[in-house]
Design a protein around this motif. Structure first.
Motif, PDB file in Angstrom:
ATOM      1  N   VAL A  59    -104.372 -26.694  54.824  1.00 45.42           N
ATOM      2  CA  VAL A  59    -105.722 -26.556  54.278  1.00 45.42           C
ATOM      3  C   VAL A  59    -106.693 -27.193  55.267  1.00 45.42           C
ATOM      4  O   VAL A  59    -106.580 -28.372  55.596  1.00 45.42           O
ATOM      5  CB  VAL A  59    -105.861 -27.229  52.895  1.00 45.42           C
ATOM      6  N   SER A  60    -107.622 -26.402  55.720  1.00 42.62           N
ATOM      7  CA  SER A  60    -108.709 -26.869  56.585  1.00 42.62           C
ATOM      8  C   SER A  60    -109.904 -27.124  55.678  1.00 42.62           C
ATOM      9  O   SER A  60    -110.321 -26.234  54.927  1.00 42.62           O
ATOM     10  CB  SER A  60    -109.027 -25.776  57.613  1.00 42.62           C
ATOM     11  N   ASP A  61    -110.420 -28.345  55.706  1.00 38.33           N
ATOM     12  CA  ASP A  61    -111.602 -28.654  54.894  1.00 38.33           C
ATOM     13  C   ASP A  61    -112.511 -29.611  55.648  1.00 38.33           C
ATOM     14  O   ASP A  61    -112.157 -30.146  56.693  1.00 38.33           O
ATOM     15  CB  ASP A  61    -111.233 -29.173  53.505  1.00 38.33           C
ATOM     16  N   TYR A  62    -113.693 -29.782  55.111  1.00 36.78           N
ATOM     17  CA  TYR A  62    -114.734 -30.558  55.781  1.00 36.78           C
ATOM     18  C   TYR A  62    -115.271 -31.637  54.858  1.00 36.78           C
ATOM     19  O   TYR A  62    -115.347 -31.450  53.645  1.00 36.78           O
ATOM     20  CB  TYR A  62    -115.898 -29.642  56.199  1.00 36.78           C
ATOM     21  N   THR A 121    -102.548 -20.879  53.377  1.00 35.34           N
ATOM     22  CA  THR A 121    -103.512 -21.236  54.412  1.00 35.34           C
ATOM     23  C   THR A 121    -104.893 -21.095  53.800  1.00 35.34           C
ATOM     24  O   THR A 121    -105.263 -19.998  53.359  1.00 35.34           O
ATOM     25  CB  THR A 121    -103.387 -20.317  55.648  1.00 35.34           C
ATOM     26  N   LEU A 122    -105.622 -22.202  53.706  1.00 35.52           N
ATOM     27  CA  LEU A 122    -106.965 -22.187  53.108  1.00 35.52           C
ATOM     28  C   LEU A 122    -107.979 -22.742  54.090  1.00 35.52           C
ATOM     29  O   LEU A 122    -107.695 -23.713  54.803  1.00 35.52           O
ATOM     30  CB  LEU A 122    -107.007 -23.048  51.839  1.00 35.52           C
ATOM     31  N   GLU A 123    -109.150 -22.149  54.098  1.00 36.40           N
ATOM     32  CA  GLU A 123    -110.300 -22.622  54.878  1.00 36.40           C
ATOM     33  C   GLU A 123    -111.394 -22.938  53.864  1.00 36.40           C
ATOM     34  O   GLU A 123    -111.944 -22.021  53.250  1.00 36.40           O
ATOM     35  CB  GLU A 123    -110.787 -21.537  55.849  1.00 36.40           C
ATOM     36  N   LEU A 124    -111.678 -24.206  53.648  1.00 35.80           N
ATOM     37  CA  LEU A 124    -112.652 -24.629  52.643  1.00 35.80           C
ATOM     38  C   LEU A 124    -113.877 -25.242  53.303  1.00 35.80           C
ATOM     39  O   LEU A 124    -113.769 -25.917  54.323  1.00 35.80           O
ATOM     40  CB  LEU A 124    -112.025 -25.653  51.696  1.00 35.80           C
ATOM     41  N   GLN A 125    -115.016 -25.037  52.689  1.00 34.56           N
ATOM     42  CA  GLN A 125    -116.268 -25.625  53.152  1.00 34.56           C
ATOM     43  C   GLN A 125    -116.678 -26.748  52.197  1.00 34.56           C
ATOM     44  O   GLN A 125    -116.284 -26.759  51.040  1.00 34.56           O
ATOM     45  CB  GLN A 125    -117.374 -24.567  53.215  1.00 34.56           C
ATOM     46  N   VAL A 175    -111.786 -32.843  46.677  1.00 34.30           N
ATOM     47  CA  VAL A 175    -110.351 -33.127  46.628  1.00 34.30           C
ATOM     48  C   VAL A 175    -109.636 -32.102  45.750  1.00 34.30           C
ATOM     49  O   VAL A 175    -108.590 -31.556  46.139  1.00 34.30           O
ATOM     50  CB  VAL A 175    -110.090 -34.571  46.148  1.00 34.30           C
ATOM     51  N   ALA A 176    -110.178 -31.807  44.578  1.00 34.42           N
ATOM     52  CA  ALA A 176    -109.538 -30.839  43.678  1.00 34.42           C
ATOM     53  C   ALA A 176    -109.481 -29.451  44.308  1.00 34.42           C
ATOM     54  O   ALA A 176    -108.461 -28.756  44.198  1.00 34.42           O
ATOM     55  CB  ALA A 176    -110.275 -30.793  42.342  1.00 34.42           C
ATOM     56  N   ASN A 177    -110.539 -29.034  44.981  1.00 35.10           N
ATOM     57  CA  ASN A 177    -110.537 -27.721  45.639  1.00 35.10           C
ATOM     58  C   ASN A 177    -109.446 -27.630  46.698  1.00 35.10           C
ATOM     59  O   ASN A 177    -108.837 -26.583  46.892  1.00 35.10           O
ATOM     60  CB  ASN A 177    -111.896 -27.430  46.286  1.00 35.10           C
ATOM     61  N   ARG A 178    -109.196 -28.738  47.373  1.00 35.44           N
ATOM     62  CA  ARG A 178    -108.180 -28.782  48.423  1.00 35.44           C
ATOM     63  C   ARG A 178    -106.771 -28.839  47.839  1.00 35.44           C
ATOM     64  O   ARG A 178    -105.858 -28.192  48.327  1.00 35.44           O
ATOM     65  CB  ARG A 178    -108.431 -30.016  49.309  1.00 35.44           C
ATOM     66  N   GLU A 179    -106.580 -29.609  46.780  1.00 33.79           N
ATOM     67  CA  GLU A 179    -105.230 -29.930  46.342  1.00 33.79           C
ATOM     68  C   GLU A 179    -104.692 -29.109  45.178  1.00 33.79           C
ATOM     69  O   GLU A 179    -103.485 -28.929  45.075  1.00 33.79           O
ATOM     70  CB  GLU A 179    -105.149 -31.423  46.028  1.00 33.79           C
ATOM     71  N   LEU A 180    -105.536 -28.609  44.300  1.00 38.82           N
ATOM     72  CA  LEU A 180    -105.002 -27.837  43.171  1.00 38.82           C
ATOM     73  C   LEU A 180    -104.233 -26.590  43.599  1.00 38.82           C
ATOM     74  O   LEU A 180    -103.166 -26.312  43.036  1.00 38.82           O
ATOM     75  CB  LEU A 180    -106.108 -27.493  42.173  1.00 38.82           C
ATOM     76  N   PRO A 181    -104.709 -25.813  44.584  1.00 37.53           N
ATOM     77  CA  PRO A 181    -103.894 -24.664  45.002  1.00 37.53           C
ATOM     78  C   PRO A 181    -102.528 -25.076  45.552  1.00 37.53           C
ATOM     79  O   PRO A 181    -101.518 -24.403  45.323  1.00 37.53           O
ATOM     80  CB  PRO A 181    -104.738 -23.991  46.090  1.00 37.53           C
ATOM     81  N   ILE A 182    -102.481 -26.196  46.251  1.00 38.96           N
ATOM     82  CA  ILE A 182    -101.223 -26.700  46.809  1.00 38.96           C
ATOM     83  C   ILE A 182    -100.307 -27.182  45.682  1.00 38.96           C
ATOM     84  O   ILE A 182     -99.105 -26.893  45.674  1.00 38.96           O
ATOM     85  CB  ILE A 182    -101.499 -27.829  47.828  1.00 38.96           C
ATOM     86  N   LEU A 183    -100.857 -27.904  44.710  1.00 40.11           N
ATOM     87  CA  LEU A 183    -100.060 -28.368  43.575  1.00 40.11           C
ATOM     88  C   LEU A 183     -99.493 -27.178  42.805  1.00 40.11           C
ATOM     89  O   LEU A 183     -98.314 -27.184  42.422  1.00 40.11           O
ATOM     90  CB  LEU A 183    -100.908 -29.257  42.657  1.00 40.11           C
TER      91      LEU A 183
END
Length: 176
Positions: free
Chosen positions: A94-97, A8-12, A158-166
């Motif tokens: 992942v919650s992102d903006y 669970t990630l909360e990204l700005q 995109v990388a901040n959102r997806e690299l942890p998931i990958l």
């Protein structure tokens, strides 16, 4: 295959100033693997309000009203990759903006095994505006491609959102 705890990630968005969010978007996304350890993504080549960028991204898209995220990911993978899949499990949320377009995304990530590939059914925007194509990469090459494409503001988001998931998907597959 041992399922791992969901992320669970909360990204700005630190790339553009926050001037207000006027909508939330539920999105279903997937890390797709085949029986040979290949990972499937989409490449988008775009030049729009976000600037010129070539991106690697997981397949997926908006969850329609009344649609469950697992149904949405099956639909999106048929459309974007032409893939029929088995859902192996949920990787996380992942919650992102995207401050530039005033949007908050709630991304529901799945790990899926490709069972077969057929014809893609891309939208006109996906064909003409984003020039979507399919990428088939090994795990290390996929990580490197995300890192290489993080040279633009949108690429960093995109990388901040997806690299942890990958990386979580890689851990999960290593436990296979």
């Amino acid at each position: 295959m041992k399922a791992l705890p969901e992320i669970t990630l909360e990204l700005q968005d630190n790339e553009w100033p926050m001037t207000g969010i006027d909508h939330d978007r539920q999105i279903a996304r997937a890390i797709v693997v085949d029986g040979n350890g290949n990972y499937y993504f989409v490449r988008a080549v775009r030049d729009d309000d976000f600037g010129a960028a070539t991106l690697i991204e997981t397949s997926g898209g908006g969850v329609e009203s009344g649609e469950a995220p697992d149904a949405a990911i099956r639909r999106e993978l048929r459309e974007e990759l032409g893939a029929e899949v088995e859902i192996l499990g949920r990787l996380g949320v992942v919650s992102d903006y995207y401050n530039l377009i005033h949007r908050h995304n709630i991304n529901h990530y799945f790990l899926c095994r490709a069972l077969s590939f057929g014809d893609r059914r891309l939208t006109e925007d996906e064909r003409e505006q984003f020039h979507l194509s399919t990428l088939k990469l090994g795990f290390d090459a996929a990580v490197a491609e995300y890192e290489r494409r993080a040279c633009t503001p949108l690429g960093r988001l995109v990388a901040n959102r997806e690299l942890p998931i990958l990386r979580r998907a890689g851990e999960w597959m290593d436990g296979d």
